[in-house]
Scaffold this active site. Structure first.
Site: not given
Length: 660
Positions: A104, A114, A136, A138, A349, A436, A531, A533, A536-537, A621
């Site tokens: 480097h 860079r 490595t 990284k 709209d 989704e 179901d 509830g 998880k969100r 999600r």
């Protein structure tokens, strides 16, 4: 010792020679095909390898399993990387029992990343050097094997420093390669507290800011001079590249960038001045500063600065087209853009109920209409505007099974027309993808760049929304690659707040979860937990989400171009059941509580009985927001409890107003 080498550029050639001189058997050299758009001023690693009878390869993706296996079959003891431009995977690094080593061009841990040779000149450093370190995953973070310093003088330019660093690389490797072969080399861990990182430079980074002092400008000029694209400035629309200059301490009482002398050609800075020794007009010859002044008819008092048309464009308010301005995202975004004062909005709209307060604003031009009908209006305004946001879509889960074809027709077919118009008129599109699209992905966090998009079988019609959005994402991406469409895809993760749907839409079962639950509280009906509830969100406050979207629109330094960005709050993860319990708690504490019936409890409902056949749910999600952090400097802080409280307050006040 047998080695596989990854190398490019002059330094790569010097390093290959050092390995050969040390008696290292090079099984293969991996390099790059020269880019025809790049000034190839450097020696060819491929030619050097071929002349020495070494097999040479230049794969597009060296980390592909086929290439990994090919390297494994070479059975290298060590792997070396010398100015190779791609990161090597852990799979490749694990092949060599003696490890991997990278060269480097800086004194690590300083100037990781860079273009370190250019950056040290830009920043006016007086010392740099070469570092050989273990590899490595990284970048530039491995233990230091050997390091040599090099003084930087005022006479150094990008070309001279690169030449000196190439020589230094050979000297360093000639000392340390025999130690690596013998296994006597030592390792010193980097002090991460002293680490600095610098990204890639582009030709645009060479534009001179005359409001800087003369020393800073001098450093920029020498850092990007030949063989690089050069520092530049404008006289009106005329671009001038400055190849050579010196800094003077003499300061002039004029606006920075003003030409104060033509012999020698001298330009004032905020402090000091720059004497131009050589330069070049666009499509012109390389000339001395004095001849450049004569041939361009430069006189004292003229001023260098940004391109005139760019200044005008920067002060002109951008025109933004929002389709679906009355929707949840649309109405909040409209307010944010108008509050900023730098945007003129054209909007459509089918209703204006949520944006009535903006209709009289001089920068807001609204037309009531249907995107499936008013195609000519839409195409005209795409042509007229700078940025297009098509926010019209059916995005309520019950509709995915109740009206799947309508979801496809609106969410895909109508939006595809808009995408194609953006391609036709070369307009930037900011497209609302969706969380989704990740479907039933099993990753702990959904990553925009690496997570698989997994949906259910065809007979589960709930996936028609996800699939329609995903296909549009892919079409937009393809247009970006093929036709240079300017785009950003953003993926909302459960944005929540005031004006999320309406109580009326909840009454017909066409709303998101929290609005439906608030309606249950308002009307004294049981809260339905689908179901149980347990799904998880990660709930995201609309104010923070809109701020992220606003930054996408701003697009500072073009960082969002061609990117996919999750916008969500990973720390606000909770089940629908927990959200409902929090909502009930806030409801019982609300000042308007006595205006509504008693809480009717919870009703546990199977998803099939609520959504109908063809439904399938997702249990978690959670977004990765690394892109939002990096590209937008955005990270959410508002907790779910506060968002629920604000949302509830809005709808309860709305419900009370409706009864008056």
């Amino acid at each position: 010792m047998k080695a596989v080498v990854f190398a490019y550029h002059n330094i790569g050639c010097a390093a290959v020679r050092s390995l050969l001189e040390a008696g290292v058997e090079i099984a293969a050299v991996f390099t790059h095909v020269d880019d025809s758009n790049e000034n190839v001023f450097f020696e060819s690693v491929a030619k050097l390898a071929a002349r020495n009878g070494i097999p040479v390869f230049a794969p597009e993706d060296v980390n592909h399993p086929l290439w990994v296996e090919k390297i494994r079959q070479m059975q290298p003891d060590s792997i070396f990387s010398f100015y190779y431009r791609h990161m090597l995977s852990q799979e490749i690094l694990d092949i060599a029992p003696k490890g991997g080593f990278n060269l480097h061009g800086s004194l690590l841990p300083n100037y990781r990343g860079r273009a370190p040779i250019n950056w040290v000149l830009v920043n006016g450093e007086t010392e740099t050097g070469m570092t050989l370190h273990t590899m490595t995953v990284k970048p530039d973070a491995g233990a230091i094997v050997a390091q040599e310093a090099l003084a930087i003088t005022d006479a150094d330019t990008a070309a001279t420093l690169h030449s000196r660093m190439t020589h230094l690389a050979g000297e360093l490797l000639n000392k340390v390669i025999p130690q690596i072969v013998a296994g006597t080399h030592s390792l010193t861990e980097q002090d991460t507290t002293k680490a600095s990182y610098f990204g890639r430079r582009t030709p645009a980074d060479g534009e001179i800011k005359w409001a800087n002092d003369s020393r800073t400008i001098f450093n920029l000029i020498r850092a990007v001079t030949e063989p690089f694209p050069g520092a530049f400035s404008y006289l009106g629309e005329r671009r001038v590249t400055i190849w050579g200059a010196t800094a003077s301490e003499k300061t002039y009482d004029v606006t920075p960038g003003t030409i104060v002398e033509t012999k020698p050609l001298t330009v004032a800075c905020a402090q000091g001045s720059i004497v131009l020794h050589s330069g070049q007009a666009e499509n012109g010859l390389y000339l001395s500063g004095d001849q450049l002044a004569a041939e361009m008819y430069l006189v004292e008092g003229m001023r260098f600065g940004p391109q005139a048309s760019a200044v005008i464009a920067a002060t002109r308010r951008q025109k933004v087209l929002i389709m679906g301005a009355n929707g949840f995202i649309g109405n909040h975004l409209t307010k944010r853009l108008l509050d900023d004062g730098k945007y003129e909005i054209y909007a459509m709209d089918m209703s204006s109920s949520q944006i009535e307060q903006h209709l009289s604003h001089p920068d807001f031009h609204f037309v009531e209409g249907d995107i499936t009908i008013h195609n000519e209006w839409i195409e005209y305004h795409i042509k007229k505007c700078d940025i297009v946001l098509p926010l019209v879509a059916i995005a309520t889960p019950i509709e995915y099974t109740r009206n799947p074809l309508r979801v496809f027709e609106l969410d895909f077919e109508e939006n595809l027309k808009i995408v194609r118009a953006c391609v036709k008129y070369d307009k930037r599109i900011i497209f609302p993808s969706t969380s989704e699209v990740y479907g039933m992905c099993t990753d702990e966090e959904f990553d925009e760049d690496t997570s698989p998009l997994i949906t259910g079988p065809i007979n589960r019609q709930r996936w028609i929304y996800s699939t329609s959005k995903q296909l549009l994402d892919r079409v937009i991406w393809a247009y970006g690659k093929k036709d240079n469409l300017k785009f950003t895809l953003f993926r909302p993760f459960n944005w929540m707040g005031p004006r999320l749907d309406s109580l009326n839409s909840a009454r017909v079962g066409s709303s998101r979860a929290i609005t439906q639950l608030i309606l249950n509280l308002v009307e004294g009906t049981p809260i339905k937990l689908i179901d149980g509830g347990e799904q998880k969100r990660c709930f995201t406050d609309i104010s923070e989400a809109i701020e992220a979207l606003f930054r996408v629109i701003e697009n500072k330094d073009g960082l969002c171009d061609g990117q996919i960005i999750n916008i969500g709050s990973p720390d606000n993860e909770a089940s629908i059941k927990v959200m409902a319990e929090t909502l009930v708690e806030k409801f019982e504490e609300h000042p308007l509580r006595d205006q509504f019936p008693p809480f009717a409890g919870y009703n546990l409902v199977e998803s099939q009985s609520f959504y109908g056949d063809g439904y399938q749910d997702v249990q978690h999600r959670r977004p990765s927001i690394k892109n939002a952090k990096k590209l937008l400097n955005w990270e959410p802080t508002i907790m779910m409890d506060q968002t629920i409280e604000d949302t509830l307050d809005f709808f309860l006040k709305t419900a009370v107003e409706e009864t008056k």
